[in-house]
Design a protein around this motif. Sequence first.
Motif, PDB file in Angstrom:
ATOM      1  N   GLU A 169      75.477 105.218 165.676  1.00 60.02           N
ATOM      2  CA  GLU A 169      76.435 104.697 166.652  1.00 60.02           C
ATOM      3  C   GLU A 169      75.999 105.111 168.044  1.00 60.02           C
ATOM      4  O   GLU A 169      75.510 106.230 168.250  1.00 60.02           O
ATOM      5  N   PHE A 170      76.185 104.191 169.000  1.00 57.66           N
ATOM      6  CA  PHE A 170      75.837 104.447 170.389  1.00 57.66           C
ATOM      7  C   PHE A 170      76.995 104.038 171.281  1.00 57.66           C
ATOM      8  O   PHE A 170      77.703 103.078 170.996  1.00 57.66           O
ATOM      9  N   GLU A 171      77.163 104.793 172.357  1.00 62.60           N
ATOM     10  CA  GLU A 171      78.113 104.409 173.392  1.00 62.60           C
ATOM     11  C   GLU A 171      77.348 103.625 174.457  1.00 62.60           C
ATOM     12  O   GLU A 171      76.445 104.152 175.101  1.00 62.60           O
ATOM     13  N   LEU A 172      77.689 102.353 174.616  1.00 60.50           N
ATOM     14  CA  LEU A 172      76.945 101.455 175.489  1.00 60.50           C
ATOM     15  C   LEU A 172      77.597 101.352 176.863  1.00 60.50           C
ATOM     16  O   LEU A 172      78.822 101.294 176.984  1.00 60.50           O
ATOM     17  N   SER A 173      76.759 101.318 177.891  1.00 57.48           N
ATOM     18  CA  SER A 173      77.188 101.040 179.261  1.00 57.48           C
ATOM     19  C   SER A 173      76.156 100.108 179.872  1.00 57.48           C
ATOM     20  O   SER A 173      74.955 100.370 179.776  1.00 57.48           O
ATOM     21  N   VAL A 174      76.623  99.030 180.486  1.00 55.87           N
ATOM     22  CA  VAL A 174      75.722  98.036 181.068  1.00 55.87           C
ATOM     23  C   VAL A 174      76.050  97.876 182.543  1.00 55.87           C
ATOM     24  O   VAL A 174      77.207  97.613 182.906  1.00 55.87           O
TER      25      VAL A 174
END
Length: 499
Positions: free
Chosen positions: A441-446
């Motif tokens: 699992e990854f915490e994504l920020s774009v």
Amino acid sequence: MYDDYEERKFAFPRLPKQGIILHLQMENLIVTAVGIVLLLICVYATGQGPLGALIGFPLWFPFVAIGLVTIRSTPLPVIVWREIMFQFRKLRRRNTYVLRPDVPVLSEMRREGTLLLPGRLQNARLLEADGIAIVHDAGQRTATMIATVVAPSFTYAAPRRQDAMVAGLSSVLRGWTLRPGIKRFTQIARTSTGSVAAERAHARDRVSTRSSLDAVRESYEEMLTLAGNIVRSHVTEMAITLDLYALAGQIKNSGGGVDGLRRVALLEAEAIQAALRGAGFVRVEWQSPAGIRMSIRSLLDPVMQPQLMERASRDPEAGVEAGGEAVMYFEEHRDFVRTDSAVHRVFWIGQLPAFEVRPGLFDSIIFGQLPDGRPVRHIASITSAPVSIARAMKRIESSKKSWIASEGLRQKRNQITSEADKHEWELLIDQEQALVAGQGEFELSVYIAVSATDIDELDQASSALRTHISNAGMEPHVLVAQQGEALMMCAIPTGEGLA
């Protein structure tokens, strides 16, 4: 042979709306509690009862009203706090940064490799280990290495090949969730107008010295002028941010201090490079300090980019010397930043596609262009923070408890459970099953930083980019009152989140 192959599709979860209680998050609850305490003080401490509450209405009601509001999954208290801090910086003139090259301390900072940049990144410095640049942030206790990567064409590959490439990279990323040393992984796509300066210089060296080739020179110059209007530059990079707190023991065993950090970073760089090549990347080259300074300078001062690209074409080892990355002028406004020769605006992608999509959903953004065909100068930064299996399971358990508590309140109030609420519960179950099956699992920020030469062109480029982002099924939001820090996070992709 491949007629029975089914293309893999995926969807991103919607932004959570349950909060701790209903849609209220911790910031909402704290501010609302402050308003309630003030209300009780007005009622009981004054001894006026309801009249005291009415008299103190301007005091307690703003806290309650602000605390109960959430905008796009962001608590309104957080938005208000950002605006207050921006106005505070503006009053203290901390939103403007002007470099004075005559200050004696700058020469010492250059020798130590300190980045001459505004904001918190001025505390960062560039170390070097066997030609590899290491962005050392002592305040955050991180070390970031940036690599230029090249992979076989993804856009024009067959679906089976695309899925294989995604699966290869996913296997590498999944392994990073089990390693405490890697804190963040950032994918960067830099898109700008290309330069034919190197070709012009080559023509001057080879053609212009011969008077008999005047017609050839004029024709070649005309061709270069036409090509210069449509040529584009696309550079793909990957930044790996190491957690120095988690690697403290390994650094100490390697000699400690800066030398120990260099040795550990080199070992990590070799392992990461091998993993990325195994995932299908045909080229993984770590950037040097001069190369990183060149990238920063090209972003903050685009007028210099053609000259920098010409110099790099003549000498691949050339870049920008220490101190050359410095921006002479930096002014932060609420929704844009003005630097030496450009203005910039940073967007945060609040919602990734919640419907089924194929890999390559960012292609329309990376290759986005203005109505007249010119490319939109921008940097797309996708940050992934690995989440350990234990922490991911704990988060899902907490989210499920919040959902059940909210559902109980809805039932008591005779509210119908919406399809969005049902979908959020199903996503939690799917995520839990995926973790049990061994997926990471990854915490994504774009983030996407758009640049232009003036404010009118910036508005035009921003409008065009908004259209491309929306067509891809995403929601772009301007990072109001955070533009300065957001731009520097795109300049040096250490991966700290803002929104």
